[in-house]
Write an enzyme that holds these catalytic residues in place. Structure first.
Site, PDB file in Angstrom:
ATOM      1  CE  LYS A 187      -4.106   2.006   2.128  1.00 17.82           C
ATOM      2  NZ  LYS A 187      -4.679   1.935   3.775  1.00 17.82           N
ATOM      3  CE  LYS A 208      -5.843   1.403  -0.810  1.00 19.39           C
ATOM      4  NZ  LYS A 208      -6.401   2.219  -0.277  1.00 19.39           N
TER       5      LYS A 208
END
Ligand code: PBG
Ligand code: ZN
Length: 334
Positions: free
Chosen positions: A206, A259
């Site tokens: 992330k 992500k």
């Protein structure tokens, strides 16, 4: 050579031939639809940064989940917007918190729909960070973050949240906080609570991204001071993403995530090649907002741009895509 011996165009002549040799398939069954459930809300409220996406009351979250299921979308991921926030993010691990209530209600109405719960504290803390804060030792030096998130104190709260969500009926818990050791801590807590069948989808790679701006407006979760670079990854790092992913595998993750998706297609490929776990890509609010804005301005055709972007994410190596386009895409794909 006077003529081309290999004619690439031969297999491109008809829709049917192109379909036969297509390497990457995109179907509604690959998609996960995000839902924002707001405590105390009546009906729906549009999210201005994400045209077409609403904040939902508890009752409306059940309606919206049903609409996704009817389109052949197999899963939703829930985000909670609590009525009250505090320093310890206690709404996250309240057994009657908004996500727990929504999970129970959606599973009761649509037992076949997979409910994934985002697991983090930032929507529930009054300071907007993904964990509990520790004041910096002494006077903060220049260049040092003004606030530090206490890793190990946060792990306990994340583990409590995971158990609470799984008890409410979550089919998969998805920690998005980026604390070190959270997957191991959550796995242990779930196992001890007799929830060893609950899988963990780790937000492994992330990145600290501008793409989360629209989401933070939706969830009212922007950090009040500082930013998330002390725990989310530097967008410049690829080898580190592989390392994070392998650590999460070791700690017991069942699925991995990259992500955002579109600026990180190389990371999707690298993580896919380095692991054997199902890989999820998060096509974030910012990616959605860019495309919606361009389509609204008439710069691009929305349908073909969305399907091309989602196909590209699948081709890069993602098995599953979390996307705000899910309902539209599912409709276009049938
Ligand atoms: C919470 C969380 C965020 C997103 C998913 N879970 C926001 C953040 O880290 O700031 C982003 C989703 C999106 O941008 O669409 N940690
Ligand atoms: Zn967070």
């Amino acid at each position: 050579m006077a003529f081309p011996t290999t004619r690439m165009r031969r297999l491109r002549t008809t829709h049917q031939l192109r379909g036969l040799v297509r390497e990457t398939r995109l179907t509604a069954s690959d998609l996960v639809y995000p839902l924002f459930v707001a405590e105390g809300l009546e009906g729906r409220e549009p999210i201005w940064t994400m045209p077409g996406i609403d904040r939902l009351s508890l009752a409306e979250s059940v309606v919206e989940a049903g609409a996704a299921a009817a389109l052949g979308i197999p899963a939703v991921i829930l985000f909670g917007i609590p009525a009250q926030k505090d320093g310890a993010g206690s709404g996250a691990y309240d057994d009657d918190g908004i996500v727990q209530l929504a999970t129970r209600a959606i599973k009761r109405a649509h037992p076949e729909l997979i409910v994934i719960t985002d697991l983090c504290l930032c929507e529930y803390t009054d300071h907007g960070h993904c964990g509990v804060l520790r004041a910096p030792a002494g006077d903060a030096r220049e260049g040092e973050p003004p606030v530090t998130v206490d890793n190990d104190a946060t792990l306990e709260l994340l583990a409590r949240t995971a158990v609470s969500q799984a008890r409410a009926g979550a089919d998969i818990v998805a920690p998005s906080d980026m604390m070190d050791g959270r997957i191991g801590a959550i796995r242990e807590a779930l196992d001890e609570a007799d929830l060893s069948d609950t899988p963990i989808l780790a937000y492994s790679s992330k990145f600290a991204s501008a793409c989360y701006g629209p989401f933070r407006a939706a969830a009212d979760s922007a950090p009040a001071v500082g930013d998330r670079r002390g725990y989310q990854m530097d967008p410049a790092n690829g080898a580190e993403a592989v390392r994070e992913s392998l650590l999460d595998v070791e700690e017991g993750a069942d699925l991995l995530m990259v992500k955002p998706a579109l600026p990180y297609l190389d990371i999707i490929r690298r993580v896919k090649d380095a692991t054997r776990l199902p890989l999820v890509a998060y096509n974030t609010g910012g990616e959605y907002a860019m495309l919606k804005a361009a389509a609204a301005a008439g710069y691009m055709d929305e349908r073909s741009a969305v399907l091309e972007a989602l196909t590209g994410i699948r081709r890069a190596g993602a098995d599953i895509i979390i996307t705000y386009h899910a309902k539209d895409a599912a409709q276009w794909l049938t």
